[in-house]
Design a protein around this motif. Structure first.
Motif, PDB file in Angstrom:
ATOM      1  N   UNK A 312       6.562  -4.125  60.636  1.00 28.75           N
ATOM      2  CA  UNK A 312       7.739  -4.016  59.784  1.00 28.75           C
ATOM      3  C   UNK A 312       7.601  -4.838  58.509  1.00 28.75           C
ATOM      4  N   UNK A 313       7.099  -6.064  58.633  1.00 28.78           N
ATOM      5  CA  UNK A 313       6.911  -6.902  57.453  1.00 28.78           C
ATOM      6  C   UNK A 313       5.799  -6.356  56.567  1.00 28.78           C
ATOM      7  N   UNK A 314       4.769  -5.837  57.173  1.00 32.61           N
ATOM      8  CA  UNK A 314       3.662  -5.221  56.421  1.00 32.61           C
ATOM      9  C   UNK A 314       4.163  -4.058  55.571  1.00 32.61           C
ATOM     10  N   UNK A 315       4.945  -3.181  56.180  1.00 34.62           N
ATOM     11  CA  UNK A 315       5.474  -2.031  55.436  1.00 34.62           C
ATOM     12  C   UNK A 315       6.451  -2.474  54.360  1.00 34.62           C
ATOM     13  N   UNK A 316       7.207  -3.515  54.634  1.00 31.51           N
ATOM     14  CA  UNK A 316       8.176  -4.026  53.644  1.00 31.51           C
ATOM     15  C   UNK A 316       7.442  -4.545  52.404  1.00 31.51           C
ATOM     16  N   UNK A 317       6.392  -5.318  52.601  1.00 31.74           N
ATOM     17  CA  UNK A 317       5.645  -5.862  51.462  1.00 31.74           C
ATOM     18  C   UNK A 317       4.961  -4.737  50.688  1.00 31.74           C
ATOM     19  N   UNK A 318       4.406  -3.772  51.387  1.00 35.27           N
ATOM     20  CA  UNK A 318       3.783  -2.634  50.708  1.00 35.27           C
ATOM     21  C   UNK A 318       4.788  -1.870  49.854  1.00 35.27           C
ATOM     22  N   UNK A 319       6.017  -1.766  50.344  1.00 33.38           N
ATOM     23  CA  UNK A 319       7.061  -1.089  49.572  1.00 33.38           C
ATOM     24  C   UNK A 319       7.378  -1.870  48.294  1.00 33.38           C
ATOM     25  N   UNK A 320       7.435  -3.198  48.390  1.00 34.95           N
ATOM     26  CA  UNK A 320       7.667  -4.013  47.206  1.00 34.95           C
ATOM     27  C   UNK A 320       6.534  -3.819  46.185  1.00 34.95           C
ATOM     28  N   UNK A 321       5.298  -3.759  46.669  1.00 33.85           N
ATOM     29  CA  UNK A 321       4.172  -3.555  45.762  1.00 33.85           C
ATOM     30  C   UNK A 321       4.316  -2.223  45.030  1.00 33.85           C
ATOM     31  N   UNK A 322       4.684  -1.195  45.764  1.00 27.98           N
ATOM     32  CA  UNK A 322       4.875   0.118  45.143  1.00 27.98           C
ATOM     33  C   UNK A 322       5.995   0.075  44.113  1.00 27.98           C
ATOM     34  N   UNK A 323       7.078  -0.611  44.422  1.00 27.76           N
ATOM     35  CA  UNK A 323       8.182  -0.733  43.467  1.00 27.76           C
ATOM     36  C   UNK A 323       7.748  -1.490  42.218  1.00 27.76           C
ATOM     37  N   UNK A 324       6.863  -2.503  42.408  1.00 29.82           N
ATOM     38  CA  UNK A 324       6.358  -3.227  41.259  1.00 29.82           C
ATOM     39  C   UNK A 324       5.569  -2.346  40.317  1.00 29.82           C
ATOM     40  N   UNK A 325       4.713  -1.511  40.878  1.00 27.69           N
ATOM     41  CA  UNK A 325       3.933  -0.586  40.059  1.00 27.69           C
ATOM     42  C   UNK A 325       4.854   0.391  39.336  1.00 27.69           C
ATOM     43  N   UNK A 326       5.845   0.914  40.060  1.00 36.57           N
ATOM     44  CA  UNK A 326       6.790   1.865  39.467  1.00 36.57           C
ATOM     45  C   UNK A 326       7.623   1.243  38.356  1.00 36.57           C
ATOM     46  N   UNK A 327       7.865  -0.080  38.440  1.00 40.74           N
ATOM     47  CA  UNK A 327       8.694  -0.749  37.432  1.00 40.74           C
ATOM     48  C   UNK A 327       7.975  -0.943  36.112  1.00 40.74           C
ATOM     49  N   UNK A 328       6.656  -0.742  36.108  1.00 41.42           N
ATOM     50  CA  UNK A 328       5.874  -0.937  34.899  1.00 41.42           C
ATOM     51  C   UNK A 328       5.146  -2.265  34.853  1.00 41.42           C
ATOM     52  N   UNK A 329       5.312  -3.089  35.888  1.00 40.33           N
ATOM     53  CA  UNK A 329       4.574  -4.345  35.947  1.00 40.33           C
ATOM     54  C   UNK A 329       3.074  -4.066  36.059  1.00 40.33           C
ATOM     55  N   UNK A 330       2.262  -4.964  35.518  1.00 45.46           N
ATOM     56  CA  UNK A 330       0.809  -4.778  35.525  1.00 45.46           C
ATOM     57  C   UNK A 330       0.205  -5.474  36.737  1.00 45.46           C
ATOM     58  N   UNK A 331      -0.449  -4.700  37.598  1.00 43.99           N
ATOM     59  CA  UNK A 331      -1.073  -5.233  38.805  1.00 43.99           C
ATOM     60  C   UNK A 331      -2.453  -5.772  38.438  1.00 43.99           C
ATOM     61  N   UNK A 332      -2.604  -7.095  38.494  1.00 42.44           N
ATOM     62  CA  UNK A 332      -3.873  -7.718  38.137  1.00 42.44           C
ATOM     63  C   UNK A 332      -4.879  -7.671  39.272  1.00 42.44           C
ATOM     64  N   UNK A 333      -4.384  -7.809  40.505  1.00 46.52           N
ATOM     65  CA  UNK A 333      -5.290  -7.793  41.656  1.00 46.52           C
ATOM     66  C   UNK A 333      -4.492  -7.575  42.927  1.00 46.52           C
TER      67      UNK A 333
END
Length: 476
Positions: A312-333
């Motif tokens: 559950x926590x793994x999927x939650x963090x992955x969802x946040x990462x996806x939302x970050x990409x969608x928001x336009x934030x730049x994923x450095x690593x």
């Protein structure tokens, strides 16, 4: 309930799912023990028990650390640190309990010499203690040790995800000679056992560490009986780095602040606010270092980043990462499962920059190894970014200018401030936050105060007359 090793995604044990009736039995046991001899036990007696528990933890140090690793996922070196810290917490409160008898009554100076007054500190009664999964044994110690020192009895409910070391703590307490009924433990789901405990009319105090939504529910439940409540909730803590900071030292503390315990830390300094003059150089070095962190099972001595606690926590963090990409934030690593890890709830160290200030990854607690970055030009802008949050648990600042560090520390709206470091925690110092990060403080003498009521005792001295309604002159 299944116990899952998060590194292998395998069931390693089973636990009883406590019912509301189990909670009732535990509260009844705690009430009988409190109303019996325990509430009148001396501070010295309680100190001896706390010292014995601390020694019992250290005797089983390796066993407890291994259980933390396979139950929670954290690296073994971190688990050993936690076990030592938990033992130290019991020792610290043993020392406070030893001093308690002498400090229990405090005389107060009054303006009227015909009266004398004192303040007496007494145990609050039966405490419900609900702890999270990120530091299983340590969070239990933070609550159980001061409650014992104060003379309370308690019902402890560990997280359903990580109950193994709490059960071992109960064994250690029995071996140490803790009287029956003082510490009661119920494993179970929060929605069942935790819910009943929060609403139980036989509970005098609730101590909770966890998320804001759950803390809100507990606060509302406690309001029905006006229970004594202390809450240690979430955080989205800022780390301001000025351009005179040493880059290598800054990178080391930034990494500790967000990647320790896989970022599953309420006080994690997950918002990096770095001055423009060094931002590019610092981020380049930070990305290099983050990519070099050894990832794997916590039982491997070389591991510095283990799995997240659950699917559950793994999927939650992955969802946040996806939302970050969608928001336009730049994923450095980072942001994904390591390529050489086939199973387990692993996510690489993740760093976003150019993060929109209204995005979920900037404003919400992720509770994973995810760092979000903003640049700033001057001190005032940095503080605006730091304090613009519904949370206020912790904050950090790094600069060679000590005067500036002290000035920024005073300006932070947070309960814990670190200067030129991040995350050091000591049993002697208060722990807790502003705003939605909670109510009250744990640790230190403040943690003991959570489990004490304050009683005023005022006496009219012999040899004086009070004749307000009689014929004698009444006092002026």
């Amino acid at each position: 309930m299944d116990v899952i090793d998060p590194a292998k995604e395998e069931c390693i044990d089973h636990l009883s799912a406590g019912t509301a009736e189990d909670v009732d039995l535990a509260v009844d046991c705690a009430r009988r023990a409190f109303e019996g001899e325990w509430r009148t036990s001396s501070g010295a007696e309680r100190a001896n028990l706390l010292h014995a528990i601390a020694k019992g933890i250290l005797r089983r140090r390796d066993e407890l650390a291994r259980l933390e690793v396979i139950d929670n996922g954290k690296p073994l070196a971190e688990a050993l640190w936690d076990i030592d810290d938990a033992a130290g917490c019991f020792t610290f409160y043993a020392d406070l309990a030893q001093e308690f008898d002498a400090a229990q009554d405090e005389t107060i100076a009054l303006p009227d010499e015909r009266f004398e007054s004192s303040v007496r500190r007494e145990p609050v009664g039966v405490a419900a203690q609900i702890i999270p999964w990120n530091y299983p044994l340590l969070m239990a110690a933070w609550k159980v040790a001061p409650a014992i020192a104060a003379g309370c009895t308690m019902v402890l409910k560990p997280s359903e995800l990580t109950s193994l070391t709490s059960l071992k703590l109960a064994e250690i307490a029995v071996d140490a000679g803790l009287p029956a009924g003082v510490l009661n433990l119920v494993t179970g789901l929060g929605a069942v056992a935790g819910e009943r405990l929060a609403h139980h009319p036989g509970v005098d105090k609730i101590a909770f560490t966890g998320s804001v939504p759950t803390g809100t529910k507990i606060f509302m439940a406690a309001a029905q009986d006006i229970k004594n409540v202390s809450l240690e909730l979430g955080g989205k803590s800022p780390f301001i780095v000025f351009d005179d900071a040493d880059i290598e030292a800054a990178v080391e503390w930034i990494m500790l602040g967000i990647f320790w315990n896989q970022g599953q830390v309420c006080s994690a300094t997950s918002r990096l606010i770095v001055q423009e003059g060094i931002a590019d150089r610092l981020l380049k070095r930070l990305v290099e270092r983050a990519r070099s962190i050894p990832i794997g099972s916590g039982l491997d001595p070389s591991t510095k980043l283990g799995p997240l606690v659950s699917r559950g926590q793994y999927e939650r963090v992955r969802q946040f990462v996806a939302q970050g990409v969608e928001s336009g934030a730049r994923l450095l690593t980072g942001g994904k499962r390591p390529v050489d890890v086939a199973r387990g709830y692993f996510i690489e160290p993740t760093i976003f920059t150019d993060v929109p200030l209204n995005s979920t990854i900037w404003r919400d607690e992720i509770f994973g190894p995810v760092l979000v970055v903003q640049k700033f030009s001057d001190e005032q802008q940095a503080l605006r970014l730091a304090n613009d949050s519904r949370f206020g648990l912790a904050a950090a600042v790094m600069s060679e200018d000590e005067t500036r560090c002290q000035r920024v520390a005073r300006a932070f709206r947070a309960g814990i401030v670190w200067i030129n470091c991040s995350q050091p925690t000591f049993s002697q110092a208060p722990w807790g936050g502003y705003k939605q990060s909670g109510i009250g403080r744990e640790l230190g003498r403040w943690g003991l105060g959570n489990y004490l009521e304050v009683k005023q005792v005022t006496r009219f001295k012999r040899g004086h007359t009070w004749d307000w309604y009689g014929d004698k002159a009444h006092p002026s």
